[in-house]
Design an enzyme around this catalytic site. Structure first.
Site, mmCIF file in Angstrom:
data_model
loop_
_atom_site.group_PDB
_atom_site.id
_atom_site.type_symbol
_atom_site.label_atom_id
_atom_site.label_comp_id
_atom_site.label_asym_id
_atom_site.label_seq_id
_atom_site.Cartn_x
_atom_site.Cartn_y
_atom_site.Cartn_z
ATOM 1 N N SER A 8 0.818 -1.218 0.000
ATOM 2 C CA SER A 8 0.000 0.000 0.000
ATOM 3 C C SER A 8 0.853 1.269 0.000
ATOM 4 C CB SER A 8 -0.960 0.016 1.197
ATOM 5 O OG SER A 8 -0.303 0.386 2.396
ATOM 6 N N PRO A 33 -1.176 3.607 3.802
ATOM 7 C CA PRO A 33 -2.397 3.772 2.998
ATOM 8 C C PRO A 33 -3.413 2.644 3.194
ATOM 9 C CG PRO A 33 -0.499 4.372 1.696
ATOM 10 C CD PRO A 33 0.034 3.779 2.974
ATOM 11 N N TYR A 34 -2.955 1.430 3.470
ATOM 12 C CA TYR A 34 -3.897 0.330 3.733
ATOM 13 C C TYR A 34 -4.783 0.671 4.933
ATOM 14 C CZ TYR A 34 -5.562 -4.182 5.476
ATOM 15 O OH TYR A 34 -6.352 -5.191 5.962
ATOM 16 N N GLY A 35 -4.149 1.025 6.050
ATOM 17 C CA GLY A 35 -4.909 1.372 7.253
ATOM 18 C C GLY A 35 -5.766 2.606 7.062
ATOM 19 N N LYS A 58 -8.890 1.779 4.918
ATOM 20 C CA LYS A 58 -9.875 1.036 5.709
ATOM 21 C C LYS A 58 -10.573 1.959 6.704
ATOM 22 C CE LYS A 58 -9.769 -3.488 4.696
ATOM 23 N NZ LYS A 58 -10.959 -4.272 4.338
#
Length: 263
Positions: free
Chosen positions: A12, A70-72, A75
């Site tokens: 990410s 960016p993943y967290g 989400k």
């Protein structure tokens, strides 16, 4: 139940737009479709990555959400959109923040088979199995200078069978005009070194381990306080023996050398 996402923290940081598109934008599209067709219940797969690197362990549902990759972030945005939308409807919403998922179905029907191009970002269990199978020469552990007992990252490993049970209980307890938010973890942190030792035992292979520099977007220590889900949904992790979970997953790996394809 909305499980669909890309889910590699490291990737990410390299492909943020792909993550915001797939996780945030596509969740928005799912909600619009639900609204159009009057679908009233949503169980959403979220992640402990929304918390980032909290100063205090264990992580409760009240821990501030300050994601660091960016993943967290994607989400967390999806969660915000779901919660805001739910306030305008009589939807029943359950948000499950998973910790690090391992294992496979004890009956041998399902296991983890990432596409070849994703192996490079893969989860530690997949990499351990690839090393045990000789697909890769050994295991690369990234980061041994973290402020943890043995210098490697500490994570809360939750068996996928327990995770399935959490979804069944979440669905049973979902109520209109209510948003339930739950951590799904064991409440216990295990280090990467501990994990690798359990994997060696589970596979019976003395996996070669190479220690490297840290990976971008990783944090030292993450484990859950799962008391809320126990109290409210009567759910508790049952499959907490790391070696056993890995043995079950290894059995699946050995009988599915090409993943799900029959070639």
């Amino acid at each position: 139940m909305h499980f669909a996402a890309v889910a590699y923290a490291g990737e990410s940081t390299m492909e943020p737009l792909r993550y915001y598109h797939n996780i945030t934008s596509n969740t928005l599209v799912v909600l619009e479709a639900m609204a159009a067709h009057k679908v009233k219940t949503l169980i959403y797969s979220s992640t402990c990555a929304t918390y980032g690197e909290p100063v205090k362990m264990p992580i409760t549902e009240q821990t501030p959400q300050l994601p660091i990759n960016p993943y967290g972030k994607a989400k967390k945005m999806a969660e915000d959109i779901i919660i805001d939308f739910s306030k305008t409807t009589d939807m029943a919403v359950m948000i499950l923040r998973y910790f690090n998922v391992i294992g496979s179905d004890p009956e041998g029907r399902l296991g983890e088979a990432p596409q070849p191009e994703l192996r490079v970002h893969g989860r530690i269990s997949g990499a351990c199995f690839d090393a045990a199978r000789g697909i890769i020469p050994g295991l690369k552990v990234k980061g041994i200078d973290y402020k943890t007992a043995d210098g490697t990252c500490v994570r809360d490993y939750i068996d996928v069978t327990d995770l399935v049970d959490a979804h069944v209980k979440a669905l049973a307890h979902a109520k209109p005009r209510k948003v339930g938010i739950y951590n799904v973890g064991t409440g216990k942190g295990r280090s990467v070194k501990e994990f690798v030792e359990a994997c060696k035992k589970a596979t019976g292979v003395d996996i070669k381990v190479e220690y490297l520099n840290r990976r971008p977007g990783d944090y030292a220590e993450v484990f859950s306080d799962p008391s809320k889900i126990k109290q409210e949904l009567n759910w508790k992790a049952q499959y907490t023996d790391l070696k056993k979970s890995l043995q079950i997953a290894w059995k699946w790996q050995k009988s599915h050398l090409n993943g799900y394809s029959h070639s």
